[in-house]
Design a protein around this motif. Structure first.
Motif, PDB file in Angstrom:
ATOM      1  N   GLU A 142      -8.548   8.058  -2.128  1.00  0.00           N
ATOM      2  CA  GLU A 142      -7.543   7.088  -2.576  1.00  0.00           C
ATOM      3  C   GLU A 142      -6.584   7.718  -3.579  1.00  0.00           C
ATOM      4  O   GLU A 142      -5.378   7.432  -3.565  1.00  0.00           O
ATOM      5  CB  GLU A 142      -8.236   5.875  -3.205  1.00  0.00           C
ATOM      6  N   LEU A 152      -4.164   9.829  -1.609  1.00  0.00           N
ATOM      7  CA  LEU A 152      -3.166   8.963  -0.958  1.00  0.00           C
ATOM      8  C   LEU A 152      -2.137   8.487  -1.973  1.00  0.00           C
ATOM      9  O   LEU A 152      -0.928   8.471  -1.693  1.00  0.00           O
ATOM     10  CB  LEU A 152      -3.864   7.765  -0.322  1.00  0.00           C
ATOM     11  N   LYS A 153      -2.601   8.124  -3.149  1.00  0.00           N
ATOM     12  CA  LYS A 153      -1.699   7.665  -4.206  1.00  0.00           C
ATOM     13  C   LYS A 153      -0.709   8.766  -4.578  1.00  0.00           C
ATOM     14  O   LYS A 153       0.488   8.498  -4.795  1.00  0.00           O
ATOM     15  CB  LYS A 153      -2.529   7.255  -5.424  1.00  0.00           C
ATOM     16  N   SER A 166       0.279   3.766   5.093  1.00  0.00           N
ATOM     17  CA  SER A 166      -0.577   2.595   4.962  1.00  0.00           C
ATOM     18  C   SER A 166      -2.036   3.048   4.902  1.00  0.00           C
ATOM     19  O   SER A 166      -2.366   4.196   5.203  1.00  0.00           O
ATOM     20  CB  SER A 166      -0.383   1.658   6.156  1.00  0.00           C
ATOM     21  N   ASP A 167      -2.908   2.128   4.518  1.00  0.00           N
ATOM     22  CA  ASP A 167      -4.330   2.468   4.462  1.00  0.00           C
ATOM     23  C   ASP A 167      -4.859   2.867   5.831  1.00  0.00           C
ATOM     24  O   ASP A 167      -5.681   3.780   5.952  1.00  0.00           O
ATOM     25  CB  ASP A 167      -5.128   1.278   3.921  1.00  0.00           C
ATOM     26  N   TRP A 171      -3.677   6.339   6.694  1.00  0.00           N
ATOM     27  CA  TRP A 171      -4.393   7.322   5.883  1.00  0.00           C
ATOM     28  C   TRP A 171      -5.818   7.528   6.391  1.00  0.00           C
ATOM     29  O   TRP A 171      -6.307   8.653   6.461  1.00  0.00           O
ATOM     30  CB  TRP A 171      -4.399   6.876   4.426  1.00  0.00           C
ATOM     31  N   MET A 172      -6.485   6.431   6.758  1.00  0.00           N
ATOM     32  CA  MET A 172      -7.838   6.561   7.292  1.00  0.00           C
ATOM     33  C   MET A 172      -7.836   7.348   8.596  1.00  0.00           C
ATOM     34  O   MET A 172      -8.724   8.171   8.848  1.00  0.00           O
ATOM     35  CB  MET A 172      -8.444   5.172   7.527  1.00  0.00           C
ATOM     36  N   LYS A 226     -14.610   1.829   7.549  1.00  0.00           N
ATOM     37  CA  LYS A 226     -13.501   1.252   6.783  1.00  0.00           C
ATOM     38  C   LYS A 226     -12.270   1.076   7.662  1.00  0.00           C
ATOM     39  O   LYS A 226     -11.577   0.053   7.574  1.00  0.00           O
ATOM     40  CB  LYS A 226     -13.171   2.158   5.594  1.00  0.00           C
ATOM     41  N   LEU A 272     -10.303  -2.377   8.435  1.00  0.00           N
ATOM     42  CA  LEU A 272      -8.865  -2.516   8.177  1.00  0.00           C
ATOM     43  C   LEU A 272      -8.114  -2.900   9.445  1.00  0.00           C
ATOM     44  O   LEU A 272      -7.213  -3.754   9.412  1.00  0.00           O
ATOM     45  CB  LEU A 272      -8.305  -1.199   7.624  1.00  0.00           C
ATOM     46  N   TYR A 287      -6.775  -4.011  -5.610  1.00  0.00           N
ATOM     47  CA  TYR A 287      -7.705  -4.263  -4.505  1.00  0.00           C
ATOM     48  C   TYR A 287      -7.635  -5.733  -4.084  1.00  0.00           C
ATOM     49  O   TYR A 287      -7.652  -6.048  -2.883  1.00  0.00           O
ATOM     50  CB  TYR A 287      -9.124  -3.907  -4.938  1.00  0.00           C
ATOM     51  N   ASP A 345      -4.539  -6.359  -2.081  1.00  0.00           N
ATOM     52  CA  ASP A 345      -4.605  -5.763  -0.738  1.00  0.00           C
ATOM     53  C   ASP A 345      -5.634  -6.442   0.150  1.00  0.00           C
ATOM     54  O   ASP A 345      -5.633  -6.230   1.368  1.00  0.00           O
ATOM     55  CB  ASP A 345      -4.941  -4.269  -0.846  1.00  0.00           C
ATOM     56  N   ASN A 346      -6.526  -7.233  -0.447  1.00  0.00           N
ATOM     57  CA  ASN A 346      -7.594  -7.883   0.324  1.00  0.00           C
ATOM     58  C   ASN A 346      -7.542  -9.384   0.056  1.00  0.00           C
ATOM     59  O   ASN A 346      -8.120  -9.881  -0.909  1.00  0.00           O
ATOM     60  CB  ASN A 346      -8.961  -7.310  -0.063  1.00  0.00           C
TER      61      ASN A 346
END
Length: 388
Positions: A139, A142-143, A154-155, A158-159, A194, A198, A330, A333-334
């Motif tokens: 993370e 990514l940041k 996006s997450d 990135w995943m 994950k 997502l 978090y 985002d969730n």
């Protein structure tokens, strides 16, 4: 000599990175450098490297990312310049300088190692992929990437990149293959899980109408009502405090000074009854408004598992700023976790109100019976002591 040189290098590099590195280097920073050095130490011990080889690897590990203070692209060459400049001042032999330069340049991602030492430093540079904290470290990377690039990943993107990288990556040294490869495989599974969550959430977002304006209005209205009820309860408790404080002050200033007169002894028991009930009412009023703050230390795992609500200050007051910012990000985002936190906030507000109003009911009952019993006691005392 070796220990002193390494200590001086550690101090120099740490100060250099902490003072001159850009604030957007959330991954390539002093923490990453220390982790690489720790990994080098572990691998050199297992690979039975000589003292000279270990020294060269450790020096290269400390300096390998210092070039980031000047540039991201081609930072290895800048790192070599910084390393040579400093190590020459420490009278490091030219042969060792060349070896350190070779090892720093070997950390380039597009190069394969040519020998055991290059294998070790490349494995150490990627040692985080076998770490228990890989997701958190990822993370941060990514940041950093999003902070430095125009395009924001996006997450999910990135995943997907993480999975592709890990599947194509391989450790070079025998020790890394033996001790780190199994953990890397576990991290691949974690990232796949994950990514699946997502992706499922993203696919569900457009179809899911559970969270909308109506739900937000419901939370807003209910939370507002609970807060207003809490304010009303505090006001009622404050009224009782004020009234009983007046009664106690009047009793202390007017009644009690007269009790030492033998002719007023009949007032002792009524006065004590009045004071007793007034003090009890004050204590109960204070208890109903006394705040209660949790002493539980909130962790990231608790937030992810929906075991806490960081929207309430009583829960997050022990968190440091960085973890709190992460927690708020978090929640944003969730959506499901966010609404779960609001639900917990509403529920625990209800529990607090229940406690307040129960104590207030008891307080008003004590106050009411106290006034009645005190008044009756005064009347009875006057009656039985009236001159015939």
């Amino acid at each position: 000599m070796k220990e002193k040189l390494l200590l001086d290098v550690e101090i120099y590099v740490a100060e250099l990175l902490n003072k001159q590195l850009a604030s957007t280097n959330y991954y390539h920073n002093a923490i990453h450098t220390r982790n690489v050095v720790t990994s080098i130490t572990e691998l050199t011990n297992r690979e039975q490297c000589t003292e000279q080889e270990t020294l060269a690897l450790l020096l290269a590990g400390w300096f390998h990312d210092t070039g980031y203070i000047y540039t991201d692209i081609g930072h290895e060459e800048e790192s070599v310049k910084i390393a040579r400049s400093y190590l020459k001042e420490q009278d490091v032999p030219e042969e060792l300088l060349d070896q350190v330069e070779q090892l720093i340049l070997a950390t380039k991602t597009d190069l394969n190692p040519n020998n055991k030492l290059e294998s070790i430093i490349k494995d150490a540079d990627c040692g985080h992929i076998a770490s228990d904290d890989y997701l958190d470290i990822s993370e941060n990377l990514l940041k950093e990437i999003n902070a430095k690039n125009d395009h924001t990943l996006s997450d999910i993107e990135w995943m997907e990149q993480n999975i592709a990288f890990l599947k194509n990556h391989s450790f070079y040294s025998d020790s890394a293959k033996q001790i780190w490869q199994p953990k890397k495989e576990l991290n691949v599974l974690e990232i796949q899980k994950k990514l699946h969550k997502l992706t499922a959430k993203e696919n569900k977002k457009d179809k899911n109408t559970r969270f909308g304006r109506g739900v937000e209005t419901m939370y807003r209205v209910q939370l507002k009502n609970h807060i207003e009820l809490s304010a009303i309860a505090d006001t009622k408790a404050n009224i009782l405090l004020s009234v009983n404080a007046i009664i106690i002050s009047v009793a202390l200033s007017n009644l009690i000074p007269k009790l030492d007169n033998p002719s007023n002894l009949f007032l002792v028991y009524p006065t004590l009854i009045l004071m007793l009930f007034s003090v009890a009412s004050v204590v109960l009023s204070v208890l109903s408004t006394r705040p209660k703050i949790s002493n539980v230390a909130i962790t990231k795992a608790m937030i992810k598992e929906k075991k806490t609500n960081i929207l309430f200050f009583g829960n997050f007051h022990k968190m440091n700023l960085q973890d709190f910012e992460w927690g708020i990000d978090y929640l944003m985002d969730n959506e499901e976790t966010l609404y779960n936190s609001l639900t917990k906030d509403l529920y625990y507000l209800g529990l607090v109100l229940n406690r307040k109003y129960k104590l207030l009911r008891i307080t008003y009952t004590v106050f009411m019976f106290g006034i009645i019993i005190s008044a009756a006691a005064f009347i009875y005392s006057y009656y039985i002591n009236m001159p015939v």
